[in-house]
Scaffold this motif. Structure first.
Motif, PDB file in Angstrom:
ATOM      1  N   PRO A 155       0.781  -1.145   0.086  1.00 23.44           N
ATOM      2  CA  PRO A 155       0.090   0.053  -0.067  1.00 23.44           C
ATOM      3  C   PRO A 155       0.841   1.248   0.088  1.00 23.44           C
ATOM      4  CG  PRO A 155      -0.123  -0.907   2.031  1.00 23.44           C
ATOM      5  CD  PRO A 155       0.658  -2.075   1.284  1.00 23.44           C
ATOM      6  N   MET A 156       2.121   1.187   0.520  1.00 24.89           N
ATOM      7  CA  MET A 156       2.970   2.543   0.316  1.00 24.89           C
ATOM      8  C   MET A 156       3.522   2.732  -0.974  1.00 24.89           C
ATOM      9  SD  MET A 156       4.498  -0.582   0.687  1.00 24.89           S
ATOM     10  CE  MET A 156       4.876  -1.337   2.343  1.00 24.89           C
ATOM     11  N   ILE A 157       3.324   1.936  -1.890  1.00 23.66           N
ATOM     12  CA  ILE A 157       3.763   2.136  -3.191  1.00 23.66           C
ATOM     13  C   ILE A 157       2.621   2.378  -4.388  1.00 23.66           C
ATOM     14  CG2 ILE A 157       4.853   1.196  -5.250  1.00 23.66           C
ATOM     15  CD1 ILE A 157       6.539  -0.243  -3.074  1.00 23.66           C
ATOM     16  N   GLY A 158       2.741   3.537  -5.138  1.00 23.42           N
ATOM     17  CA  GLY A 158       1.678   4.169  -5.867  1.00 23.42           C
ATOM     18  C   GLY A 158       1.694   3.160  -7.199  1.00 23.42           C
ATOM     19  N   ASP A 159       0.377   3.469  -7.901  1.00 22.53           N
ATOM     20  CA  ASP A 159       0.444   2.594  -9.177  1.00 22.53           C
ATOM     21  C   ASP A 159       1.648   2.856 -10.105  1.00 22.53           C
ATOM     22  OD1 ASP A 159      -1.886   1.922  -7.925  1.00 22.53           O
ATOM     23  OD2 ASP A 159      -3.123   2.581  -9.315  1.00 22.53           O
ATOM     24  N   ALA A 160       2.007   2.025 -10.954  1.00 15.01           N
ATOM     25  CA  ALA A 160       2.717   2.356 -12.155  1.00 15.01           C
ATOM     26  C   ALA A 160       4.026   3.288 -11.618  1.00 15.01           C
ATOM     27  CB  ALA A 160       2.069   3.129 -13.156  1.00 15.01           C
ATOM     28  N   SER A 161       4.639   2.604 -10.581  1.00 15.29           N
ATOM     29  CA  SER A 161       5.849   3.175 -10.080  1.00 15.29           C
ATOM     30  C   SER A 161       7.208   2.657 -10.491  1.00 15.29           C
ATOM     31  CB  SER A 161       6.032   3.171  -8.619  1.00 15.29           C
ATOM     32  OG  SER A 161       4.874   3.699  -7.871  1.00 15.29           O
ATOM     33  N   TYR A 162       7.257   1.383 -10.798  1.00 17.76           N
ATOM     34  CA  TYR A 162       8.567   0.586 -10.905  1.00 17.76           C
ATOM     35  C   TYR A 162       8.665   0.038 -12.428  1.00 17.76           C
ATOM     36  CZ  TYR A 162       9.897   1.280  -6.259  1.00 17.76           C
ATOM     37  OH  TYR A 162      10.472   1.895  -4.981  1.00 17.76           O
ATOM     38  N   ASP A 163       9.888  -0.249 -12.859  1.00 21.58           N
ATOM     39  CA  ASP A 163      10.178  -0.879 -14.383  1.00 21.58           C
ATOM     40  C   ASP A 163      10.318  -2.388 -13.930  1.00 21.58           C
ATOM     41  OD1 ASP A 163      10.539   1.578 -16.018  1.00 21.58           O
ATOM     42  OD2 ASP A 163      12.189   1.932 -14.719  1.00 21.58           O
ATOM     43  N   ILE A 164      10.842  -2.526 -12.704  1.00 21.39           N
ATOM     44  CA  ILE A 164      11.165  -3.974 -12.539  1.00 21.39           C
ATOM     45  C   ILE A 164      10.772  -4.433 -11.068  1.00 21.39           C
ATOM     46  CG2 ILE A 164      12.778  -5.706 -12.143  1.00 21.39           C
ATOM     47  CD1 ILE A 164      14.630  -4.088 -14.419  1.00 21.39           C
ATOM     48  N   VAL A 165       9.907  -5.427 -10.723  1.00 17.22           N
ATOM     49  CA  VAL A 165       9.860  -6.072  -9.487  1.00 17.22           C
ATOM     50  C   VAL A 165      10.693  -7.277  -9.463  1.00 17.22           C
ATOM     51  CG1 VAL A 165       8.495  -6.982  -7.828  1.00 17.22           C
ATOM     52  CG2 VAL A 165       7.451  -4.768  -9.017  1.00 17.22           C
ATOM     53  N   MET A 166      11.550  -7.420  -8.602  1.00 17.21           N
ATOM     54  CA  MET A 166      12.287  -8.641  -8.491  1.00 17.21           C
ATOM     55  C   MET A 166      12.377  -9.618  -7.130  1.00 17.21           C
ATOM     56  SD  MET A 166      15.335  -8.960  -6.890  1.00 17.21           S
ATOM     57  CE  MET A 166      17.107  -8.504  -7.028  1.00 17.21           C
ATOM     58  N   MET A 167      12.263 -10.824  -7.281  1.00 17.06           N
ATOM     59  CA  MET A 167      12.511 -11.584  -5.999  1.00 17.06           C
ATOM     60  C   MET A 167      13.572 -12.805  -6.253  1.00 17.06           C
ATOM     61  SD  MET A 167       8.399 -12.403  -4.851  1.00 17.06           S
ATOM     62  CE  MET A 167       8.856 -12.755  -3.034  1.00 17.06           C
ATOM     63  N   VAL A 168      14.419 -12.878  -5.126  1.00 11.63           N
ATOM     64  CA  VAL A 168      15.609 -13.808  -5.342  1.00 11.63           C
ATOM     65  C   VAL A 168      15.563 -14.487  -3.904  1.00 11.63           C
ATOM     66  CG1 VAL A 168      16.704 -13.276  -7.276  1.00 11.63           C
ATOM     67  CG2 VAL A 168      17.434 -12.780  -4.783  1.00 11.63           C
ATOM     68  N   ILE A 169      15.690 -16.055  -3.599  1.00 16.05           N
ATOM     69  CA  ILE A 169      15.614 -16.568  -2.486  1.00 16.05           C
ATOM     70  C   ILE A 169      14.522 -16.116  -1.628  1.00 16.05           C
ATOM     71  CG2 ILE A 169      17.486 -18.061  -2.556  1.00 16.05           C
ATOM     72  CD1 ILE A 169      19.001 -16.049  -0.881  1.00 16.05           C
ATOM     73  N   SER A 170      13.444 -15.671  -2.128  1.00 16.27           N
ATOM     74  CA  SER A 170      12.358 -15.104  -1.257  1.00 16.27           C
ATOM     75  C   SER A 170      10.989 -15.822  -1.613  1.00 16.27           C
ATOM     76  CB  SER A 170      12.214 -13.683  -1.115  1.00 16.27           C
ATOM     77  OG  SER A 170      12.358 -13.204  -2.289  1.00 16.27           O
ATOM     78  N   HIS A 171      11.035 -15.654  -2.857  1.00 15.88           N
ATOM     79  CA  HIS A 171       9.348 -16.264  -3.458  1.00 15.88           C
ATOM     80  C   HIS A 171       9.259 -17.685  -2.901  1.00 15.88           C
ATOM     81  CE1 HIS A 171       7.118 -18.318  -6.614  1.00 15.88           C
ATOM     82  NE2 HIS A 171       6.190 -17.073  -6.714  1.00 15.88           N
ATOM     83  N   GLN A 172      10.180 -18.347  -2.924  1.00 13.64           N
ATOM     84  CA  GLN A 172      10.018 -19.926  -2.719  1.00 13.64           C
ATOM     85  C   GLN A 172       9.785 -19.986  -0.959  1.00 13.64           C
ATOM     86  OE1 GLN A 172      13.940 -21.189  -4.053  1.00 13.64           O
ATOM     87  NE2 GLN A 172      14.773 -21.176  -2.010  1.00 13.64           N
ATOM     88  N   HIS A 173       9.975 -19.000  -0.411  1.00 13.81           N
ATOM     89  CA  HIS A 173       9.609 -19.174   0.943  1.00 13.81           C
ATOM     90  C   HIS A 173       8.060 -18.916   1.401  1.00 13.81           C
ATOM     91  CE1 HIS A 173      13.572 -19.961   2.100  1.00 13.81           C
ATOM     92  NE2 HIS A 173      14.036 -18.624   1.663  1.00 13.81           N
ATOM     93  N   ILE A 174       7.249 -18.288   0.525  1.00 11.02           N
ATOM     94  CA  ILE A 174       5.943 -18.074   0.369  1.00 11.02           C
ATOM     95  C   ILE A 174       5.117 -19.146   0.243  1.00 11.02           C
ATOM     96  CG2 ILE A 174       4.288 -16.313  -0.033  1.00 11.02           C
ATOM     97  CD1 ILE A 174       6.347 -14.221  -0.527  1.00 11.02           C
ATOM     98  N   THR A 175       4.671 -19.858   1.154  1.00 14.01           N
ATOM     99  CA  THR A 175       4.174 -21.240   1.005  1.00 14.01           C
ATOM    100  C   THR A 175       2.709 -21.070   0.814  1.00 14.01           C
ATOM    101  OG1 THR A 175       4.403 -21.204   3.417  1.00 14.01           O
ATOM    102  CG2 THR A 175       5.978 -22.616   1.969  1.00 14.01           C
ATOM    103  N   SER A 176       2.450 -20.241   0.846  1.00 12.50           N
ATOM    104  CA  SER A 176       0.674 -19.737   0.629  1.00 12.50           C
ATOM    105  C   SER A 176       0.641 -19.347  -0.702  1.00 12.50           C
ATOM    106  CB  SER A 176       0.010 -19.034   1.723  1.00 12.50           C
ATOM    107  OG  SER A 176      -1.285 -18.712   1.138  1.00 12.50           O
ATOM    108  N   ARG A 177      -0.250 -20.245  -1.500  1.00 14.39           N
ATOM    109  CA  ARG A 177      -0.505 -19.873  -2.848  1.00 14.39           C
ATOM    110  C   ARG A 177      -1.421 -18.620  -2.767  1.00 14.39           C
ATOM    111  NH1 ARG A 177      -4.932 -22.341  -6.585  1.00 14.39           N
ATOM    112  NH2 ARG A 177      -4.313 -21.510  -8.565  1.00 14.39           N
ATOM    113  N   ALA A 178      -2.309 -18.456  -2.016  1.00 18.24           N
ATOM    114  CA  ALA A 178      -3.271 -17.382  -2.078  1.00 18.24           C
ATOM    115  C   ALA A 178      -2.320 -16.022  -1.796  1.00 18.24           C
ATOM    116  CB  ALA A 178      -4.196 -17.576  -0.918  1.00 18.24           C
ATOM    117  N   VAL A 179      -1.387 -16.184  -0.811  1.00 18.31           N
ATOM    118  CA  VAL A 179      -0.480 -14.893  -0.487  1.00 18.31           C
ATOM    119  C   VAL A 179       0.432 -14.481  -1.832  1.00 18.31           C
ATOM    120  CG1 VAL A 179       1.535 -14.125   0.763  1.00 18.31           C
ATOM    121  CG2 VAL A 179      -0.285 -15.436   1.950  1.00 18.31           C
ATOM    122  N   ARG A 180       0.786 -15.690  -2.572  1.00 16.54           N
ATOM    123  CA  ARG A 180       1.467 -15.263  -3.742  1.00 16.54           C
ATOM    124  C   ARG A 180       0.698 -14.798  -4.885  1.00 16.54           C
ATOM    125  NH1 ARG A 180       3.339 -20.639  -2.896  1.00 16.54           N
ATOM    126  NH2 ARG A 180       2.055 -21.355  -4.672  1.00 16.54           N
TER     127      ARG A 180
END
Ligand SMILES: C[S@@+](CC[C@H](N)C(=O)[O-])C[C@H]1O[C@@H](n2cnc3c(N)ncnc32)[C@H](O)[C@@H]1O
Length: 234
Positions: free
Chosen positions: A117-142
């Motif tokens: 919620p702290m980030i406005g719409d259309a703010s970034y060119d790239i969102v990235m995740m490394v060794i963190s996406h795999q730790h989110i074990t809930s599909r609904a959260v992902r």
């Protein structure tokens, strides 16, 4: 035991906060695992941002930034590199690490683990995740995060990430598990992606266009392989 999504995220935040207390400039391995090995693992350089033109002009947001390892590793690559993390302790260590490396402190936020919620719409060119996406074990959260990434990305912006791939990880949960499943209630686990079509379908459902995924070996991980995924906001 099944958990509400709030309980799951509260536990996840607590888990990473606890680990972050062990992180120091003298021992950078807590949170990241193998800090120097990850820094030296060449796929970060060759695969993560592959094919994205004009990197120098891009603004990047890392979700699950931990102690800012990637902001330091990629310090000269981008116009701006900000970070969010579920654990306040990790954000504090990110400030310490950046200051020690002489990297100007970018925008750093603590998040609830599922929204931005702290980030406005259309703010970034790239969102990235490394060794963190795999730790989110809930599909609904992902899925909630994917929708948020679509929102905060500019049109034509990329979401690029690494995630564990294949069967056999001893602490992994099924791709379709969410916090209502008993096996997902312990946070020190990883999601098991066994079919890239599942990932593709979820990312497309949330508004991304699939580009590709490349499988490689891993850096100190119990997953058999890593998938380096690229999707784009139309
Ligand atoms: C293994 S560390 C990786 C840190 C960093 N990405 C790196 O490559 O060095 C995983 C990070 O993901 C964060 N994290 C875990 N679940 C999260 C979530 N749901 N939302 C945001 N951050 C999360 C943790 O707090 C931790 O800092």
């Amino acid at each position: 035991m099944s958990l509400t999504e709030n309980q799951f995220l509260q536990r996840q935040g607590q888990f990473w906060d606890d680990i972050s207390t062990k992180w120091s400039l003298a021992n950078k391995n807590p949170v990241v695992g193998w800090y120097d090995s990850h820094n030296n693992f060449s796929y970060y350089q060759t695969h993560l941002f592959r094919g994205i033109p004009n990197l120098k002009s891009k603004t990047v947001l890392e979700v699950g930034c931990g102690p800012a390892r990637n902001m330091i590793l990629f310090r000269d690559w981008f116009a701006q590199f900000d970070g969010v993390d579920i654990a306040e302790g990790c954000i504090e260590k990110a400030r310490v690490n950046l200051a020690a490396e002489g990297v100007p402190i970018p925008n750093l936020w603590v998040m609830d683990g599922r929204s931005l919620p702290m980030i406005g719409d259309a703010s970034y060119d790239i969102v990235m995740m490394v060794i963190s996406h795999q730790h989110i074990t809930s599909r609904a959260v992902r899925m909630n995060l994917y929708r948020e990434y679509v929102r905060v990305l500019k049109p034509g912006g990329y979401f690029v990430f690494q995630t564990g791939y294949g069967s056999g990880h001893p602490r992994s949960v099924d791709y379709f598990a969410d916090t209502h499943n008993t096996e997902a209630d312990f946070v020190d686990k990883d999601v098991r992606v066994e079919n890239l079509d599942h990932l593709k379908a979820d990312l497309e459902t949330c508004g991304f266009e699939w580009l590709d995924a490349v499988l490689t070996d891993t850096c100190h991980d119990e997953h058999p392989q890593w998938a380096w995924v690229r999707v784009v906001k139309p």
